[in-house]
Design a protein around this motif. Sequence first.
Motif, PDB file in Angstrom:
ATOM      1  N   SER A   2       0.843  -1.044  -0.041  1.00 37.05           N
ATOM      2  CA  SER A   2       0.067   0.065   0.319  1.00 37.05           C
ATOM      3  C   SER A   2       0.962   1.535  -0.449  1.00 37.05           C
ATOM      4  O   SER A   2       2.268   1.526   0.271  1.00 37.05           O
ATOM      5  CB  SER A   2      -0.684  -0.167   1.267  1.00 37.05           C
ATOM      6  N   LEU A  38       9.362   0.348  11.533  1.00 37.48           N
ATOM      7  CA  LEU A  38       7.780  -0.155  11.072  1.00 37.48           C
ATOM      8  C   LEU A  38       7.859  -2.347  11.108  1.00 37.48           C
ATOM      9  O   LEU A  38       7.609  -2.648  11.362  1.00 37.48           O
ATOM     10  CB  LEU A  38       7.447   0.737  10.969  1.00 37.48           C
ATOM     11  N   GLU A  39       9.000  -1.810   9.386  1.00 37.35           N
ATOM     12  CA  GLU A  39       8.714  -2.572   8.645  1.00 37.35           C
ATOM     13  C   GLU A  39      10.870  -3.161   8.060  1.00 37.35           C
ATOM     14  O   GLU A  39      11.030  -2.123   7.112  1.00 37.35           O
ATOM     15  CB  GLU A  39       7.996  -2.622   7.473  1.00 37.35           C
ATOM     16  N   LEU A  66       4.563   0.160   2.003  1.00 43.20           N
ATOM     17  CA  LEU A  66       4.358  -0.435   2.973  1.00 43.20           C
ATOM     18  C   LEU A  66       3.727  -1.786   2.895  1.00 43.20           C
ATOM     19  O   LEU A  66       2.487  -1.811   2.049  1.00 43.20           O
ATOM     20  CB  LEU A  66       3.977  -0.103   3.938  1.00 43.20           C
ATOM     21  N   THR A  67       4.077  -2.806   3.659  1.00 46.82           N
ATOM     22  CA  THR A  67       3.685  -4.763   3.218  1.00 46.82           C
ATOM     23  C   THR A  67       2.217  -4.658   3.643  1.00 46.82           C
ATOM     24  O   THR A  67       1.245  -5.451   3.782  1.00 46.82           O
ATOM     25  CB  THR A  67       4.420  -5.437   3.246  1.00 46.82           C
ATOM     26  N   LYS A  68       2.607  -4.082   5.555  1.00 46.49           N
ATOM     27  CA  LYS A  68       1.797  -3.878   6.515  1.00 46.49           C
ATOM     28  C   LYS A  68      -0.024  -3.801   6.132  1.00 46.49           C
ATOM     29  O   LYS A  68       0.155  -2.737   5.657  1.00 46.49           O
ATOM     30  CB  LYS A  68       2.378  -4.536   7.432  1.00 46.49           C
ATOM     31  N   ASP A  69      -0.875  -3.899   7.269  1.00 46.06           N
ATOM     32  CA  ASP A  69      -2.079  -3.155   6.796  1.00 46.06           C
ATOM     33  C   ASP A  69      -1.969  -2.345   8.252  1.00 46.06           C
ATOM     34  O   ASP A  69      -2.006  -2.280   8.745  1.00 46.06           O
ATOM     35  CB  ASP A  69      -3.263  -4.174   7.157  1.00 46.06           C
ATOM     36  N   TRP A  70      -1.296  -1.135   7.043  1.00 41.36           N
ATOM     37  CA  TRP A  70      -1.130   0.157   8.320  1.00 41.36           C
ATOM     38  C   TRP A  70      -2.857   0.780   8.405  1.00 41.36           C
ATOM     39  O   TRP A  70      -2.726   0.666   6.820  1.00 41.36           O
ATOM     40  CB  TRP A  70      -0.149   0.898   8.145  1.00 41.36           C
TER      41      TRP A  70
END
Length: 259
Positions: A2, A38-39, A66-70
Amino acid sequence: MSRFALKVEYHGKPFAGWQRQRDQPSVQGAIEAALARLEPREHTIAAAGRTDAGVHALGQVAHCDLTKDWSPFRLMEALNYHLKPLPVAIVDCAMVADDWHARFSALERQYKFRLLMRRAPATHDAGLVWQVPHLLDISAMQAAAEYLVGLHDFTTFRSSICQSASPVKTLDALAITRLDGPGGPEVRFDLRARSFLHNQVRSIVGTLERVGRGAWAPGDVKSALEACDRARCGPVCPPCGLYLAGALYPHDPFLSAQA
């Protein structure tokens, strides 16, 4: 993956500029290091404008992937936590389309310059204004500024190390106003353009200060511009009074996020 838009505020004094550098602190490097907390991986972010050493920002805009769901709010809070104690803050965050780009999607950059007119040394505003010990003629400076608005070859007001492909730029607006601030009378310069040359704003402000103190007539600025000769420029003023105030996009990502 994202993409997020970040609105960034920073005090430029501790940094060698926005752009990441191998052996000197930079704003880009600080944010990328916070993202890595964070990542854990290498991060590369892009920004609306590359400010020089000592230049501040009120509304720099950058983007990151970013890859995580933030959620935007959670990302903003986490980045601000890891940016401490540096004078850098993420003041807004929004999710944007994958092809949105902080630099290439921008329609305009807005810069502000603060000049303090007083003899006593600045205390609260030290490092945040350019200080001169005399009053300036605002009307004369604005008359001179009118010669610079529009499409021109700005070679005279361009750094010798500028990497732009062309010195021809359109300056959309250059407004000069006097404000009576708590530290004394200030002159505010507000400039808008799609893009700026390296040192263009500081070269313009330094030249207009000469007009304000009576060393140049307004017409001398016109002659200097038309000469297309860097040697005809007035002094380049210090970076401490310069702020990247904001960037304009077809659709403001931060307003959309609040809707």
